[in-house]
Write a protein that holds these residues in place. Structure first.
Motif, PDB file in Angstrom:
ATOM      1  N   ILE A  88       5.061   6.432  10.225  1.00 22.66           N
ATOM      2  CA  ILE A  88       5.825   5.349   9.816  1.00 22.66           C
ATOM      3  C   ILE A  88       6.661   5.881   8.752  1.00 22.66           C
ATOM      4  CG2 ILE A  88       4.349   4.479   8.221  1.00 22.66           C
ATOM      5  CD1 ILE A  88       5.486   1.523   9.152  1.00 22.66           C
ATOM      6  N   GLU A  89       8.180   5.314   8.653  1.00 28.39           N
ATOM      7  CA  GLU A  89       9.083   5.560   7.426  1.00 28.39           C
ATOM      8  C   GLU A  89       8.659   4.803   6.370  1.00 28.39           C
ATOM      9  OE1 GLU A  89      13.007   5.369   8.596  1.00 28.39           O
ATOM     10  OE2 GLU A  89      13.114   6.544  10.256  1.00 28.39           O
ATOM     11  N   ILE A  90       8.680   5.351   5.204  1.00 29.04           N
ATOM     12  CA  ILE A  90       8.727   4.514   4.004  1.00 29.04           C
ATOM     13  C   ILE A  90       9.766   4.652   3.092  1.00 29.04           C
ATOM     14  CG2 ILE A  90       7.131   3.554   2.052  1.00 29.04           C
ATOM     15  CD1 ILE A  90       4.763   4.944   3.585  1.00 29.04           C
ATOM     16  N   PRO A  91      10.792   3.902   3.334  1.00 24.63           N
ATOM     17  CA  PRO A  91      12.158   4.263   2.662  1.00 24.63           C
ATOM     18  C   PRO A  91      11.974   3.830   1.288  1.00 24.63           C
ATOM     19  CG  PRO A  91      12.635   2.678   4.480  1.00 24.63           C
ATOM     20  CD  PRO A  91      11.203   2.896   4.382  1.00 24.63           C
ATOM     21  N   GLY A  92      12.636   4.811   0.383  1.00 27.31           N
ATOM     22  CA  GLY A  92      12.544   4.627  -0.923  1.00 27.31           C
ATOM     23  C   GLY A  92      11.296   5.342  -1.902  1.00 27.31           C
ATOM     24  N   VAL A  93      10.364   5.649  -1.023  1.00 30.21           N
ATOM     25  CA  VAL A  93       9.112   6.270  -1.719  1.00 30.21           C
ATOM     26  C   VAL A  93       9.376   8.016  -1.297  1.00 30.21           C
ATOM     27  CG1 VAL A  93       6.684   6.610  -1.634  1.00 30.21           C
ATOM     28  CG2 VAL A  93       7.804   4.233  -1.459  1.00 30.21           C
ATOM     29  N   VAL A 142       9.536   9.057   2.591  1.00 33.15           N
ATOM     30  CA  VAL A 142       8.469   9.685   3.541  1.00 33.15           C
ATOM     31  C   VAL A 142       9.007   9.218   4.969  1.00 33.15           C
ATOM     32  CG1 VAL A 142       6.046   8.949   4.406  1.00 33.15           C
ATOM     33  CG2 VAL A 142       6.704   8.923   1.773  1.00 33.15           C
ATOM     34  N   ASN A 143       9.077  10.441   5.724  1.00 32.39           N
ATOM     35  CA  ASN A 143       9.284  10.334   7.257  1.00 32.39           C
ATOM     36  C   ASN A 143      10.702   9.764   7.515  1.00 32.39           C
ATOM     37  OD1 ASN A 143       6.966  11.547   7.918  1.00 32.39           O
ATOM     38  ND2 ASN A 143       5.841   9.503   7.888  1.00 32.39           N
TER      39      ASN A 143
ATOM     40  N   ALA C 344       3.147   0.400   6.581  1.00 33.48           N
ATOM     41  CA  ALA C 344       3.589   1.370   5.647  1.00 33.48           C
ATOM     42  C   ALA C 344       2.192   1.401   4.433  1.00 33.48           C
ATOM     43  CB  ALA C 344       4.499   1.067   4.580  1.00 33.48           C
ATOM     44  N   TYR C 347      -0.600   3.185   6.181  1.00 36.99           N
ATOM     45  CA  TYR C 347      -0.396   4.613   6.135  1.00 36.99           C
ATOM     46  C   TYR C 347      -0.798   5.347   4.782  1.00 36.99           C
ATOM     47  CZ  TYR C 347       2.450   8.981   7.142  1.00 36.99           C
ATOM     48  OH  TYR C 347       2.695  10.174   7.374  1.00 36.99           O
ATOM     49  N   LEU C 361       3.970   1.171  -5.126  1.00 33.40           N
ATOM     50  CA  LEU C 361       5.107   1.995  -4.819  1.00 33.40           C
ATOM     51  C   LEU C 361       5.934   1.422  -3.936  1.00 33.40           C
ATOM     52  CD1 LEU C 361       2.837   5.107  -3.897  1.00 33.40           C
ATOM     53  CD2 LEU C 361       4.438   5.127  -5.775  1.00 33.40           C
ATOM     54  N   LEU C 362       5.542   0.472  -3.209  1.00 36.31           N
ATOM     55  CA  LEU C 362       6.429  -0.251  -2.273  1.00 36.31           C
ATOM     56  C   LEU C 362       7.511  -1.014  -2.978  1.00 36.31           C
ATOM     57  CD1 LEU C 362       4.271  -1.083   1.182  1.00 36.31           C
ATOM     58  CD2 LEU C 362       5.990   0.789   0.582  1.00 36.31           C
ATOM     59  N   ALA C 365       9.774   1.125  -4.478  1.00 41.20           N
ATOM     60  CA  ALA C 365      10.576   1.612  -3.636  1.00 41.20           C
ATOM     61  C   ALA C 365      11.823   0.560  -3.180  1.00 41.20           C
ATOM     62  CB  ALA C 365       9.992   2.203  -2.281  1.00 41.20           C
TER      63      ALA C 365
END
Lengths: 249, 500, 405
Positions: A88-93, A142-143, C344, C347, C361-362, C365
């Motif tokens: 999965i994509e984790i935008p911002g991390v 991430v991704n 996420a 993961y 973290l999320l 972000a």
């Protein structure tokens, strides 16, 4: 050593796994094959503890510990790693922050000091070379914006960083061309030690040409219906699953 | 349908405009546009203008209503007296003189009581023929049962017997009060209480007729049910009331169509639609609203002030509102859903076209109360002329509505620089497991698309029709087939003369 | 609806005193503003722009009013209005909304004002920083007024920090008027880091001429109850405005942001991004209207409001609005209220990151998108650290050493 006994699991109201028994000794590679929807991904998600799946019966022990009683992250700290089918994509991390958090969390669980920034970056650099992954990907989230091949390579890179003792490669070959497949598989082979065990989920023989399984299992309708050696995979590649279904009937 | 409409245009507004000026074409089109603007010469019994308790007693008496209903009306009326006409909304609602309106008009009242169904005035039959709604069952649209309401009284309900074989009740609400009083008493006002708002109170006090539908348990209604509303008489208001109850495990698709003659003064239309959806039941409610929008100068037209609400009481219940709104001078309408049952699903699909001086403030409310409830809102607004077109919607997720989801998309298309397009969504989220998404865009019609059409020999007007229909396709596709065709035609017609 | 009485009485008693401490330009409009306030009273929740904040309750407690003079350390571009180097008559109380009760009350009670004045074609390299320290030994009401005049071609960055130095109840009203003449650029940052005892009512009005560029950043890191209004009037062609908002609320904090961008002329661009993370029993509200007037063709406008509700008791209200009277425009808005991405989270946990850390973290972000918009690099870095600390619950722990930050 991973021991699965009479494992039943469901997603929502649907029972997917209907009694799985499987023992994987240290150093062994087990290939898991089967038709779509047979329960291969469910099994891997249950092993790593995806909260979306519910175990209704049975047990899993890992090196003597009751895996089902552990949280997802505790299982990861114990050395279990999954290479996701669709990371999965984790935008911002950022990849770097993400990896630092993961590596240090595991170190803390093992009673080790967190890595110093410079040491951490050094490890990143080494492992990156090992799996031939571009530095520029590390500066991204991430991704995020990774191609299919880059994502799979990134999974193996994370495996390199976390040094697990038990890996699940969930259709790591899907969406990869031959060259990318070779790089990813060779990366895995370079990383594994004599103690590393793994479940390799695939539809195709070609991944197993690179990662030779000690055992091959066929999963149909939530149960392991046939087990054999590497030759079984060869046979499935040539003849499909129908002959196995006929045997069962 | 077109053929019939041609006869219908003669009676009204035939005055010749002298000008040879360039606006003439536009004006001609604007005049041509409202195809249903004829009046019908039937003997109509209209009670005196004005509103007071005696008028309400008279309406109730004429309809032979039981006492509880009279009390229901009186209570609503007394509440209404304490309220003032609301001023919110992006519309300019004129001061309505509620004493200048007649609250009851009965075009079927020929000679006293009589059996109305057997003695429908031939003129009346012609009216509905002109509208393309044949009441003779042999001519009826295939698979559609029709309840026709003209002014205050339900004229005829077709296919009633066939439906009753399945236990389905489809009749006028007046009849339902007589024949199924328990059902009516149980559900009337249970979704839209009389004190809900100003116009709901007014309707509850004076409602005249409308349709009643009851689908018994585990029944799939074998045909589309349909009501056509028409305002005919001068200086009358129409206050119809529709009540649909879909019992456990059942399904019904219901269509509503509306037209009115062209008149210089405003006509008031304040309706209530209540829908009750039980466990595992599904209701589809489709509206093609084409009330007279007023002339190109903004004179006349229907004031369409309605309260429509569905109560998804049962688990796994479904309700979808689909509306194509091209008519009315002022529209103030928010077909809403209360998602009470767990896993219930609601949809709102809307196309609203405004032209000339029309003002529309329309949208929906999705009130999520049950767990894992889902709602979808797709709204397409098209503004032309000097009109104002607003979307106003509320999505509320209650504290206990775990796992609620909503997706809203509201797009506006502007044709011409004199009009306005506005979007006012409200989202009140009281639960952390809810996912609510809203997006909206406003843009003008794509000139490249127009040019492309022109180059292929399609006139600008026709191209606008094509593009707008494409734009509204997501919503039109939700309509039953016969309605979809009608809606497409309406969209093109409503926008003639707006570009170029 | 009784809270206004004490302010009306206060004014009747103290207006002479206030006037004596103030200056003619402020006194000229004072009585009229008071009359407006008296007429309007505090807005109820029926007033559309105040529907999410209980103003009456916020002004109900008995506050002492602060009349201490505004001390301005001598520095370029910042003045006490009473020592203004220019005639401020054409600016003071000119674009502030005369129908807003809070603005009216502020105008009636405020005795001193800060002027930020950047002369023609002056480019100010270093940011101008204004630190507001709320200090008091009893519950205190502060009325703050800021006038920002950017002459033609002026260019500056202004950072306004709000702190509370004492553990005391503070009620602040603030009115900021920003005038950007043609070709001016302004980056305005408002950073609130106060305490749960603080209530803040801030109204910002920004007027832009031709070819201007204004970025307004509203960052609420820690507060009690905050209600920020920001109105932008685009009055010259080819101008741009960017509104950025970061709101983090925990405990029983409330953050209500209300914005209006009025495109009055053609060819202007507006961009708006507000993000909220509401946790515990906090309440967040956002209402943002883009208004495009009839002649404002070729307007391009984009508004996004994204929110994360992190607890079952948190509440979020959002209301993005488009009101458009011109046809050749490109306008879009989007609003989301969502939960954390479960996939996420999973993961990250599979990689061994503990759930609480993964959530932090999320969140970080999620808010990073707003912080990344901050142009002034040192501030961006500092805020990135602060936001992360905030999500880790480390910001409020430092309660006692607020002064040494």
């Amino acid at each position: 050593m991973l021991i699965i006994k009479n494992l039943h699991a469901k997603v929502g109201d649907k029972e997917i796994l209907k009694g799985i028994d499987l023992t994987i000794n240290d150093g062994e590679i087990h290939a898991l094959m089967g038709t779509n929807g047979a329960g291969k991904s469910t099994l891997s998600n249950v092993i790593v503890g995806n909260p979306a799946y519910e175990v209704t019966e049975g047990s899993i022990t890992f090196n003597g510990q009751d895996l089902l009683a552990m949280s997802t992250e505790e299982r990861a700290h114990a050395g279990i790693f999954m290479s996701f089918q669709a990371p999965i994509e984790i935008p911002g991390v950022s990849m770097t922050n993400f990896m630092r958090a993961a590596v240090n969390a595991r170190r803390e669980a093992l009673g080790k000091e967190p890595l110093k920034s410079t040491d951490f970056l050094k490890v990143m650099r080494e492992k990156r070379k090992l799996v031939e992954i571009d530095q520029k990907l590390m500066n991204r989230s991430v991704n995020e914006g990774f191609s299919g091949g880059e994502r799979k390579r990134n999974e193996i890179f994370q495996m390199a960083m976390l040094e697990p003792s038990f890996c699940i490669l969930d259709e790591t070959d899907s969406g990869l061309d031959v060259d990318a497949l070779r790089i990813v598989a060779e990366g895995f082979n370079k990383l594994r030690t004599a103690e590393t065990s793994a479940i390799v989920i695939t539809h195709y023989q070609r991944l197993l040409d690179y990662i030779r399984p000690d055992f091959v299992h066929v999963l149909i309708n939530g149960q392991i219906v046939k087990s054999g050696t590497a030759e079984l995979a060869q046979q499935i590649e040539e003849q499909g699953f129908d002959w196995i279904k006929e045997e069962l009937a | 349908m077109n053929e019939k409409n041609k006869n219908g245009k003669q009676n009204e507004n035939e005055e010749k405009k002298p000008g040879q000026d360039s606006n003439e074409l536009v004006r001609r089109i604007a005049e041509k546009k409202y195809e249903f603007g004829f009046t019908t010469d039937v003997h109509t019994e209209i009670i005196d203008k004005g509103l007071n308790e005696d008028v309400i007693r008279l309406i109730s008496e004429k309809k032979g209503e039981p006492d509880w209903l009279l009390q229901f009306r009186l209570e609503a009326y007394r509440y209404w007296l304490t309220q003032t006409q609301p001023t919110w909304g992006h519309v300019h609602l004129p001061e309505i003189d509620y004493q200048a309106i007649s609250y009851y008009a009965d075009p079927t009242a020929k000679k006293g009581q009589g059996n109305k169904e057997q003695e429908i005035d031939p003129e009346l039959m012609k009216t509905f023929d002109k509208l393309g709604i044949p009441l003779e069952e042999r001519l009826a649209l295939s698979g559609t049962a029709v309840d026709a309401v003209m002014d205050s009284v339900s004229v005829k309900t077709t296919f009633k017997e066939k439906l009753s074989e399945k236990g389905i009740i489809f009749c006028s609400i007046s009849e339902a009060v007589k024949n199924h009083p328990d059902l009516v008493q149980k559900y009337l006002g249970s979704v839209v209480p009389p004190k809900d708002n100003y116009f709901a109170a007014l309707n509850s006090a004076v409602f005249s007729d409308g349709s009643f539908v009851y689908i018994p348990k585990n029944t799939r209604c074998p045909m589309e049910l349909s009501t056509y509303f028409r305002i005919n008489a001068r200086n009358t208001g129409q206050f119809e009331r529709t009540l649909i109850v879909c019992d456990e495990g059942s399904y019904v698709s219901y269509l509503e169509g509306c037209t009115a003659p062209m008149r210089d003064e405003n006509q008031l239309h304040a309706a209530i639609v209540e829908i009750v959806v039980m466990d595992n039941a599904e209701v589809k409610y489709s509206t093609v609203q084409n009330w007279y929008p007023g002339d190109s100068e903004g004179r006349g037209g229907v004031l369409n002030l309605v309260t429509k609400r569905g109560d998804l009481r049962g688990v796994n219940s479904k309700l979808s509102w689909t509306q194509v709104e091209t008519g009315s001078a002022i529209t103030w309408k928010y077909p809403s859903c209360v998602l009470r049952g767990d896993n219930s699903q609601a949809e709102f699909y809307s196309v609203a076209v405004t032209n000339n001086h029309q003002e529309a403030d329309t949208g929906t409310k999705m009130i999520h109360l049950g767990k894992n409830t889902r709602s979808t809102i797709i709204s397409k607004g098209i503004s032309a002329g000097k009109s104002q077109n607003s979307y106003r919607g509320l999505v509320r997720v209650g504290k206990h509505a775990d796992g609620a989801r909503n997706y809203s998309s509201c797009d506006s298309l502007l044709l011409g620089s004199q009009c306005g397009a506005h979007t006012f969504p409200y989202m009140d989220i009281h639960n952390n497991t809810a996912t609510v998404e809203h997006e909206a865009t406003t843009s003008k019609i794509n000139e490249d698309q127009l040019f492309y059409c022109n180059q292929r020999g399609i006139s600008t007007e026709e191209a606008v029709g094509l593009i707008v229909n494409g734009y509204a396709k997501d919503v039109i596709n939700k309509l039953p087939m016969e309605f979809a065709v009608e809606a497409q035609k309406l969209l093109s017609v409503s926008l003639e003369g707006t570009v170029g | 609806m009784t809270s206004e009485l004490q302010y009306i009485e206060l004014y009747n008693e103290a207006s002479d005193l206030i006037k004596s401490k103030s200056c003619p330009v402020m006194n000229t409009v004072r009585d009229e503003a008071f009359a407006t306030f008296q007429r309007l009273g505090f807005p109820s929740k029926k007033v559309e722009r105040y529907r999410y904040t209980d103003v009456d309750a916020a002004f109900a407690p008995n506050y002492g009013i602060s009349l201490s003079p505004l001390t301005v350390k001598p520095s370029a571009y910042i003045y006490n209005i009473q020592e203004a180097p220019i005639d401020v008559t054409p600016y003071y109380h000119r674009i502030a909304d005369h129908t807003d009760a809070i603005t009216a009350l502020n105008t009636a009670l405020v005795h001193d004002a800060l002027l930020v004045y950047v002369p023609k074609n002056t480019r100010v390299e270093d940011p101008i920083v204004v630190d507001n320290w709320l200090r008091g030994t009893a519950a205190t009401m502060m009325n703050r007024r800021v006038l920002i005049v950017m002459e033609q071609g002026a260019d500056a960055t202004l950072i306004i920090n709000d702190h509370a130095a004492d553990k005391q109840r503070f009620l602040t009203t603030q009115v900021i008027e920003v005038f950007c003449h043609d070709n001016a650029r302004l980056d305005l940052y408002e950073i609130e880091e106060t305490t749960p005892l603080c209530s803040r009512f801030s109204n910002v009005y920004i007027q832009e001429g031709r070819d201007c560029n204004v970025k307004h950043n509203s960052i609420t890191l820690f507060n009690g109850q905050t209600r920020n209004l920001c109105d932008v009037y685009l009055q010259g062609e080819n101008s741009e405005v960017t509104l950025n908002g970061c709101a983090i609320a925990t405990g029983s904090q409330r953050i209500d942001n209300n914005t209006l961008i009025r495109h009055e002329v053609p060819n202007c661009t507006s961009d708006e991004l507000y993000k909220y993370v509401v946790d515990d029993k906090a309440v967040g509200a956002f209402a943002g209207k883009i208004l495009v007037e009839k002649d404002a063709q070729k307007t391009s406008s984009h508004e996004t409001n994204a929110n994360l509700c992190a607890s079952s008791d948190a509440r979020m209200y959002t209301q993005p609005m488009l009101e458009i009277y011109a046809d050749d425009v490109k306008c879009a808005h989007g609003s989301t209220v969502g939960v954390m991405d479960e996939a996420a989270l999973f993961y990250m946990r599979q990689r061994g990151i503990p759930e609480a850390e993964a959530r932090t973290l999320l969140k970080n972000a999620f808010m990073g998108q707003v912080i990344d918009q901050i142009k002034y690099e040192p501030l961006r870095q500092r805020l990135a650290v602060k936001v992360e600390k905030r999500f880790r619950g480390e910001l409020e722990k430092c309660d006692d050493c607020r002064l040494c930050k």
